[in-house]
Motif scaffolding. Structure first.
Motif, PDB file in Angstrom:
ATOM      1  N   HIS A  40      -9.234   2.331   1.661  1.00 10.94           N
ATOM      2  CA  HIS A  40      -7.837   2.207   1.275  1.00 10.94           C
ATOM      3  C   HIS A  40      -7.111   3.546   1.351  1.00 10.94           C
ATOM      4  O   HIS A  40      -7.515   4.516   0.714  1.00 10.94           O
ATOM      5  CB  HIS A  40      -7.764   1.661  -0.154  1.00 10.94           C
ATOM      6  CG  HIS A  40      -6.371   1.334  -0.599  1.00 10.94           C
ATOM      7  ND1 HIS A  40      -5.524   0.508   0.116  1.00 10.94           N
ATOM      8  CD2 HIS A  40      -5.667   1.721  -1.691  1.00 10.94           C
ATOM      9  CE1 HIS A  40      -4.367   0.406  -0.518  1.00 10.94           C
ATOM     10  NE2 HIS A  40      -4.425   1.137  -1.613  1.00 10.94           N
ATOM     11  N   TYR A  95     -10.059   6.169   0.067  1.00 12.65           N
ATOM     12  CA  TYR A  95     -11.338   6.004  -0.634  1.00 12.65           C
ATOM     13  C   TYR A  95     -11.966   4.701  -0.186  1.00 12.65           C
ATOM     14  O   TYR A  95     -11.263   3.777   0.227  1.00 12.65           O
ATOM     15  CB  TYR A  95     -11.176   6.067  -2.163  1.00 12.65           C
ATOM     16  CG  TYR A  95     -10.079   5.211  -2.755  1.00 12.65           C
ATOM     17  CD1 TYR A  95     -10.261   3.845  -3.005  1.00 12.65           C
ATOM     18  CD2 TYR A  95      -8.846   5.773  -3.101  1.00 12.65           C
ATOM     19  CE1 TYR A  95      -9.255   3.076  -3.575  1.00 12.65           C
ATOM     20  CE2 TYR A  95      -7.833   5.001  -3.661  1.00 12.65           C
ATOM     21  CZ  TYR A  95      -8.053   3.653  -3.900  1.00 12.65           C
ATOM     22  OH  TYR A  95      -7.052   2.888  -4.452  1.00 12.65           O
ATOM     23  N   ILE A 134      -5.388   1.645  -9.638  1.00 13.45           N
ATOM     24  CA  ILE A 134      -6.026   0.986  -8.496  1.00 13.45           C
ATOM     25  C   ILE A 134      -7.284   1.769  -8.108  1.00 13.45           C
ATOM     26  O   ILE A 134      -8.359   1.206  -7.899  1.00 13.45           O
ATOM     27  CB  ILE A 134      -5.057   0.896  -7.297  1.00 13.45           C
ATOM     28  CG1 ILE A 134      -3.803   0.115  -7.684  1.00 13.45           C
ATOM     29  CG2 ILE A 134      -5.740   0.236  -6.102  1.00 13.45           C
ATOM     30  CD1 ILE A 134      -2.669   0.218  -6.671  1.00 13.45           C
ATOM     31  N   MET A 135      -7.132   3.080  -8.064  1.00 20.32           N
ATOM     32  CA  MET A 135      -8.228   3.973  -7.669  1.00 20.32           C
ATOM     33  C   MET A 135      -9.437   3.854  -8.596  1.00 20.32           C
ATOM     34  O   MET A 135     -10.577   4.001  -8.181  1.00 20.32           O
ATOM     35  CB  MET A 135      -7.665   5.402  -7.719  1.00 20.32           C
ATOM     36  CG  MET A 135      -8.486   6.461  -7.113  1.00 20.32           C
ATOM     37  SD  MET A 135      -7.575   8.033  -7.261  1.00 20.32           S
ATOM     38  CE  MET A 135      -6.292   7.853  -6.033  1.00 20.32           C
ATOM     39  N   THR A 136      -9.158   3.569  -9.876  1.00 25.01           N
ATOM     40  CA  THR A 136     -10.261   3.475 -10.841  1.00 25.01           C
ATOM     41  C   THR A 136     -10.719   2.030 -11.047  1.00 25.01           C
ATOM     42  O   THR A 136     -11.540   1.755 -11.917  1.00 25.01           O
ATOM     43  CB  THR A 136      -9.845   4.082 -12.206  1.00 25.01           C
ATOM     44  OG1 THR A 136      -8.561   3.542 -12.575  1.00 25.01           O
ATOM     45  CG2 THR A 136      -9.721   5.589 -12.141  1.00 25.01           C
ATOM     46  N   GLY A 137     -10.169   1.101 -10.245  1.00 24.59           N
ATOM     47  CA  GLY A 137     -10.618  -0.295 -10.329  1.00 24.59           C
ATOM     48  C   GLY A 137      -9.991  -1.067 -11.471  1.00 24.59           C
ATOM     49  O   GLY A 137     -10.463  -2.140 -11.843  1.00 24.59           O
ATOM     50  N   LEU A 189     -10.722  -2.248   1.382  1.00 25.31           N
ATOM     51  CA  LEU A 189     -11.346  -0.912   1.514  1.00 25.31           C
ATOM     52  C   LEU A 189     -11.812  -0.706   2.949  1.00 25.31           C
ATOM     53  O   LEU A 189     -12.224  -1.669   3.589  1.00 25.31           O
ATOM     54  CB  LEU A 189     -12.533  -0.799   0.550  1.00 25.31           C
ATOM     55  CG  LEU A 189     -12.174  -0.913  -0.944  1.00 25.31           C
ATOM     56  CD1 LEU A 189     -13.437  -0.994  -1.790  1.00 25.31           C
ATOM     57  CD2 LEU A 189     -11.298   0.249  -1.394  1.00 25.31           C
ATOM     58  N   GLN A 202     -13.745   2.184  -5.529  1.00 25.14           N
ATOM     59  CA  GLN A 202     -12.757   2.439  -6.584  1.00 25.14           C
ATOM     60  C   GLN A 202     -13.432   3.121  -7.771  1.00 25.14           C
ATOM     61  O   GLN A 202     -13.670   2.506  -8.799  1.00 25.14           O
ATOM     62  CB  GLN A 202     -12.072   1.137  -6.974  1.00 25.14           C
ATOM     63  CG  GLN A 202     -11.112   0.641  -5.885  1.00 25.14           C
ATOM     64  CD  GLN A 202     -10.711  -0.796  -6.071  1.00 25.14           C
ATOM     65  OE1 GLN A 202     -11.467  -1.706  -5.775  1.00 25.14           O
ATOM     66  NE2 GLN A 202      -9.505  -1.011  -6.584  1.00 25.14           N
TER      67      GLN A 202
END
Ligand code: ZN
Length: 341
Positions: free
Chosen positions: A59, A6, A46-49, A57, A9
């Protein structure tokens, strides 16, 4: 190589598939052809910040995988192309006192593969030789991919930190999560009396099948009252809490004097108001646990597949990874979610 990644995030919807150069292993590294990776809540945070460290990034994400050694660096002595392996994500310096004494997860440089380094959601990943373990015979790649973080954390929590004893009584929150399914099984190796909590009725029979002696639906029943009823007021020796804000005080209240509270996650929030009077008045020990040392993986892998097993909720194909993470976040899961690569 093909990879899932991605560049913002913003949750599972931001996952894309693309082409990246395959990593080139250094002399002390191996290149692993990934066959399967399993999901952890860490990936989703991590993916959602929601992770404190800055992530480079784009990532390539994910920490736990299994696969086949494709290439070994010139200095690699214990692995060769064709070996079927588990990639353990704990990265540490290997030279400090904590590393040398078998506590590499307490190294000041400790991090996990896939957090600030490229992860396992790709055809290939490179890691140092000490991060691979041979896949036990009789285990599929899907099952093997679900062991790393989940089992090393469960083992570290109960065996190394809380010092579980034969016949202890345990309270395990979130018994249907990947971690919960590992904790129940490790506890049963010690013939513990296991009280597990779940949030959906359909998970009750599954948790019992895995060995939990009592399963409480925390949406319908007061957990502390249930613990008192089941233990006839004696309460539990060990409470394992990876839910956090919503359950931490239930753990404190459910522990007997001299009890141990293990915390390794905070999916419901990480700030809690606690009465210190209860903590010191009951002589409670709180163990914070972040994954487990590599030695714990070497030890627990001997118990697969006969005494321990990976509980797999579902397996997704590579191009359906978005759906896999959406499912993880929905909590309608029992065990581990795996993606085939
Ligand atoms: Zn170190």
């Amino acid at each position: 190589m093909k990879a899932l990644y991605y560049d913002e995030q913003k949750g599972p919807a931001a996952i894309k598939a693309g082409d990246f150069p395959a990593p080139e292993p250094a002399a002390n590294e191996v290149l692993v052809r990934v066959k399967a990776f399993s999901l952890n809540h860490l990936d989703a945070w991590i993916m959602t910040g929601n992770y404190p460290a800055k992530v480079p990034l784009p990532h390539i994400f994910g920490s736990d995988a299994s696969g086949i050694v494709e290439k070994a660096g010139a200095g690699v002595r214990h692995a060769k192309p064709g070996d079927e392996v588990i990639v353990f994500p704990g990265l540490s310096c290997g030279r400090c006192e904590r590393c040398l004494s078998g506590h590499d997860n307490e190294c000041r440089d400790f991090s996990l593969l896939g957090v600030i380094t490229p992860g396992v959601s790709a055809e290939y990943v490179k890691v140092r030789e000490e991060n691979i373990f041979f896949k036990p015979a009789g285990l599929s790649f899907e099952e093997a991919s679900g062991i790393g973080i989940t089992y090393s954390t469960a083992w570290n929590s109960l065996v190394l930190r809380a010092g579980i004893r034969q016949g202890d009584t345990l309270l395990i929150h979130g018994g249907g999560s990947g971690a919960g399914t590992a904790l129940i099984q490790v506890a049963k190796l010690y013939h513990a009396l296991v009280i597990a909590t779940v949030g959906d009725d359909w998970k009750i029979a599954k948790a019992k099948e895995l060995g939990a002696d009592h399963v409480i639906n925390h949406r319908r029943e007061d957990v502390v009252e249930a613990v008192k009823r089941i233990t006839k007021g004696e309460l539990v020796d060990i409470a394992v809490d990876h839910v956090g804000a919503a359950t931490f005080n239930q753990s404190v209240s459910g522990l007997k004097k001299g009890g141990k509270l293990v915390t390794f996650g905070a999916t419901s929030g990480d700030e809690v108001k606690v009465s210190l009077r209860h903590v010191f008045g009951k002589n409670i020990t709180i163990h914070g646990v972040y994954v487990g040392p590599k030695a714990s993986v070497a030890q627990l892998l001997r118990l697969f597949p006969h005494q321990l097993k990976t509980v797999i909720d579902s397996v997704f194909e590579f191009n359906d990874a978005q759906k896999a993470y959406e499912k993880l976040l929905s909590r309608q899961v029992f065990g581990k979610i795996v993606v085939r690569v």
